[in-house]
Design a protein around this motif. Structure first.
Motif, PDB file in Angstrom:
ATOM      1  N   VAL A   5       1.519   6.786  -7.256  1.00 49.56           N
ATOM      2  CA  VAL A   5       0.241   7.268  -7.799  1.00 49.56           C
ATOM      3  C   VAL A   5       0.443   8.081  -9.077  1.00 49.56           C
ATOM      4  O   VAL A   5      -0.185   7.820 -10.111  1.00 49.56           O
ATOM      5  N   GLU A   6       1.319   9.059  -9.037  1.00 47.29           N
ATOM      6  CA  GLU A   6       1.529   9.914 -10.210  1.00 47.29           C
ATOM      7  C   GLU A   6       2.190   9.152 -11.346  1.00 47.29           C
ATOM      8  O   GLU A   6       1.887   9.380 -12.521  1.00 47.29           O
TER       9      GLU A   6
ATOM     10  N   ALA B  66       2.204   1.741  -3.445  1.00 48.61           N
ATOM     11  CA  ALA B  66       1.162   2.267  -4.329  1.00 48.61           C
ATOM     12  C   ALA B  66       0.972   3.768  -4.132  1.00 48.61           C
ATOM     13  O   ALA B  66       0.768   4.509  -5.102  1.00 48.61           O
ATOM     14  N   GLU B  67       1.020   4.228  -2.877  1.00 41.51           N
ATOM     15  CA  GLU B  67       0.904   5.657  -2.605  1.00 41.51           C
ATOM     16  C   GLU B  67       2.056   6.436  -3.248  1.00 41.51           C
ATOM     17  O   GLU B  67       1.871   7.505  -3.809  1.00 41.51           O
ATOM     18  N   ARG B  68       3.251   5.862  -3.165  1.00 40.91           N
ATOM     19  CA  ARG B  68       4.420   6.520  -3.734  1.00 40.91           C
ATOM     20  C   ARG B  68       4.329   6.613  -5.256  1.00 40.91           C
ATOM     21  O   ARG B  68       4.876   7.531  -5.868  1.00 40.91           O
TER      22      ARG B  68
ATOM     23  N   SER C  97       0.821  -1.211   0.000  1.00 46.27           N
ATOM     24  CA  SER C  97       0.000   0.000   0.000  1.00 46.27           C
ATOM     25  C   SER C  97       0.858   1.266   0.000  1.00 46.27           C
ATOM     26  O   SER C  97       0.536   2.252  -0.670  1.00 46.27           O
ATOM     27  N   MET C  98       1.972   1.231   0.742  1.00 44.52           N
ATOM     28  CA  MET C  98       2.866   2.390   0.765  1.00 44.52           C
ATOM     29  C   MET C  98       3.548   2.590  -0.587  1.00 44.52           C
ATOM     30  O   MET C  98       3.744   3.724  -1.044  1.00 44.52           O
TER      31      MET C  98
ATOM     32  N   TYR D 177       1.576  -5.179  -8.975  1.00 41.11           N
ATOM     33  CA  TYR D 177       2.202  -5.334  -7.665  1.00 41.11           C
ATOM     34  C   TYR D 177       2.115  -6.816  -7.277  1.00 41.11           C
ATOM     35  O   TYR D 177       1.019  -7.381  -7.239  1.00 41.11           O
TER      36      TYR D 177
END
Length: 420
Positions: A203-204, A199-201, A196-197, A217
């Motif tokens: 996003v762009e 994926a957050e990193r 999840s971390m 992933y």
């Protein structure tokens, strides 16, 4: 754009009950993907006439290429060949070149010294409306059928026979017959950060991807693989595009990236050892040699792997690995103090540059109130350092062993890459 796709049907009750693991469809999918053929679906069916027939109908409605493995043997439960004969409206005939090949195998390769049985001869019976694909490695030939614009390849279920037919006959045939596109993958491995971390990193980065480029992933063993996949018609353009995005991805995860190749941890360890011209040994308790097995599964490991001391019992830890008796009595085998002595002594005794040591409780028994099942201490040594780590796993025995090995190798990689 290439519209060819494939379905893979594996046949056998043993696959459905888990008695045999289906490695054939995974191998075939990789081989086809490399030449630009996407896989629509992989399915397994039992040795049941109606289910096989239904699978052929369903998959040929969706894919242009159907690959079938299994059910071509000489016993009564092998029904694929008579079923295919009826499905494609043919009749079984004795194929003389195949019979001669079977005779040659029994006389010169298997050296049975007995006449062919009726079952052996039946291996040379094939539907009269198929194209025979000679199986150099076995008695059951491959068969090619065509129906409603689809190609059906029936292959033996024995893995090395199937692989030989695919590599030597079928893949060249497909490359000659079709104008294939290009499918490229790029994979890297991260550790120390959750899915999840990550994926957050990213996003762009994901927002910037073109429509035909996807990011997957793949979490496993506390690590996450990131895989980019790109489909296209022109191989040069596909490679250039995916390489550009892969470099961007690597830059975004550089601080947590273990390798930018699709390779297991033991291959990473081997590559670093070769680059550094250094050696390794292990002292294993709870893994019972599994870490050594992983290291030596890599070709060329004899250049850097020296050996292992499997010190499963207290007695061997003390008398062979020379762990101090007082250390064992005071702290117990599953402790930082013990693995520290294990790794230090192993490195000295095996005369290596690096060493790994592990001791733990894999379960289901052996737990104590302060050391539950899944408690593991591991240590790595080298570069005049010893690093220890305590882990708590919560799975079954086999999974705990695998996790212990993976995390021990990961700890070693971190030590080997530490320039301080």
């Amino acid at each position: 754009m290439n519209t060819i796709s494939a379905s893979i049907i594996t046949i056998g009750d043993e696959l459905l009950i888990g008695q045999v693991i289906d490695t054939n469809s995974a191998w075939m999918a990789q081989a086809l993907n490399k030449i630009g053929i996407p896989i629509h679906r992989r399915i397994a069916v039992g040795d049941k006439w109606d289910e096989i027939w239904q699978a052929l109908d369903q998959e040929s409605a969706l894919s242009t290429l159907i690959f079938i493995t299994g059910g071509l043997g000489p016993t009564s439960d092998d029904i694929t060949k008579p079923l295919l004969c009826k499905y494609f409206g043919g009749k079984l005939v004795l194929h003389q070149p195949t019979l001669q090949h079977v005779e040659y195998l029994f006389e010169h390769v298997f050296k049975r010294g007995l006449p062919l049985s009726e079952r052996n001869i039946k291996q040379a019976e094939v539907p009269d409306n198929c194209t025979i694909i000679k199986n150099e490695l076995g008695t059951a030939p491959g068969m090619l059928f065509e129906k409603n614009g689809c190609l059906f390849f029936s292959l033996p279920g024995v893995p090395h026979e199937m692989q030989g037919l695919m590599q030597n006959e079928i893949i060249p045939l497909l490359q000659q017959r079709f104008t294939l596109g290009s499918i490229e993958h790029r994979t890297l491995l991260t550790a120390g950060i959750g899915e999840s971390m990550l994926a957050e990193r990213l996003v762009e980065f994901e927002k910037s991807l073109p429509k035909n480029l996807s990011l997957a992933y793949l979490p496993n063993y506390g690590m996450v693989r990131l895989r980019l996949t790109l489909n296209g018609e022109n191989a040069t353009e596909v490679n250039a595009t995916i390489n550009t995005y892969f470099e961007n991805l690597k830059a975004l995860v550089a601080d947590v990236m273990i390798t930018d190749k699709d390779e297991p941890l033991e291959a990473v360890v081997g590559r670093i050892l070769l680059e550094q011209k250094k050696t390794i040994g292990t002292a294993e308790s709870c893994t019972g040699g599994y870490i050594s097995h992983l290291i030596t599964s890599i070709p060329g490991s004899s250049s850097y792997y020296e050996g292992s001391i499997i010190s499963y019992s207290y007695d061997i830890k003390e008398k062979v690995l020379h762990v101090n008796k007082q250390t064992l009595e005071k702290y117990g085998a599953v402790s930082e103090e013990v693995v520290r002595e294990m790794v230090q002594n192993a490195q000295e005794m095996l005369h290596t540059d690096y060493a790994i040591a592990v001791s733990g409780i894999m379960g289901p028994g052996g737990a104590t109130p302060d050391k539950p099942v899944g408690t593991v201490w591991m240590a790595v040594s080298g570069n005049h350092k010893i690093i220890t780590k305590k882990m708590h796993f919560r799975f079954n025995r086999q999974r705990n062993i695998q996790l212990t090995a993976a995390n021990a190798l990961l700890l070693l990689i971190q030590l080997m890459n530490d320039k301080n």
